[in-house]
Scaffold this active site. Structure first.
Site, PDB file in Angstrom:
ATOM      1  N   HIS A 202       0.845  -1.203   0.000  1.00  9.99           N
ATOM      2  CA  HIS A 202       0.000   0.000   0.000  1.00  9.99           C
ATOM      3  C   HIS A 202       0.872   1.241   0.000  1.00  9.99           C
ATOM      4  CE1 HIS A 202       0.588  -1.456   4.113  1.00  9.99           C
ATOM      5  NE2 HIS A 202       0.634  -0.189   4.490  1.00  9.99           N
ATOM      6  N   MET A 203       0.381   2.225  -0.748  1.00 13.15           N
ATOM      7  CA  MET A 203       1.002   3.540  -0.752  1.00 13.15           C
ATOM      8  C   MET A 203       0.162   4.417   0.167  1.00 13.15           C
ATOM      9  SD  MET A 203       3.322   3.063  -3.122  1.00 13.15           S
ATOM     10  CE  MET A 203       3.850   4.578  -3.908  1.00 13.15           C
TER      11      MET A 203
END
Ligand code: 5GP
Length: 142
Positions: A103-104
């Site tokens: 995840h960013m």
């Protein structure tokens, strides 16, 4: 590196087993608000493909994540009247990764305002819902 665990919390969100405040979705990615935001509008962008982190995601899958991250950053900046946007990605425990689906973090930043510590305060659900609605609408338009 440890293998991808299909029971991680973001895999459950992708399968619809756990709810989220969705802001954006296409064939390759899903973006939703972080439930313990470090700043208003804190959004997570994840690939639909299974990837533990930056170290095992394919280049093709990461391109989709990067594209959506850029799009969300550009829309979130004016929407939240932010002074800047911070993009963070942790890979493996020593870096601070806690959920093992890539995840960013897209985090609006405000001049002179420190970030809340990670994963401490569960946000007010009504506030998250409102932010997600605004962000999703702005992403649709833009
Ligand atoms: P990291 O693995 O990069 O350290 O961060 C995981 C992030 O996921 C944290 O910012 C945390 O607040 C967020 N998070 C943990 N559980 C949930 C959840 O069930 N739903 C959502 N939307 N975010 C979560």
């Amino acid at each position: 590196m440890t293998a991808y665990d299909t029971n991680n919390i973001f895999a459950k969100i992708l399968r619809g087993e756990i709810p989220c405040f969705k802001v954006y979705e296409n064939d390759h990615v899903l973006a939703f608000l972080d439930i313990m935001p470090r700043a208003p509008g804190h959004t997570l962008v994840i690939p639909k493909a299974p990837a533990r982190n930056l170290l095992d995601i394919t280049e093709a899958d990461f391109v989709h994540v990067a594209r959506a991250t850029r799009l969300i950053a550009r829309v979130a900046m004016p929407l939240f009247k932010a002074d800047g946007i911070m993009i963070v990605q942790f890979s493996e425990p020593a870096s601070g990764q806690e959920v093992y689906h890539l995840h960013m973090h897209v985090i609006p930043r405000f001049a002179g305002v420190a970030l809340l510590p990670p994963a401490t305060v569960k946000a007010d659900m009504a506030a998250l819902k409102e932010q997600a609605t605004l962000l999703a609408a702005a992403l649709k338009d833009g």
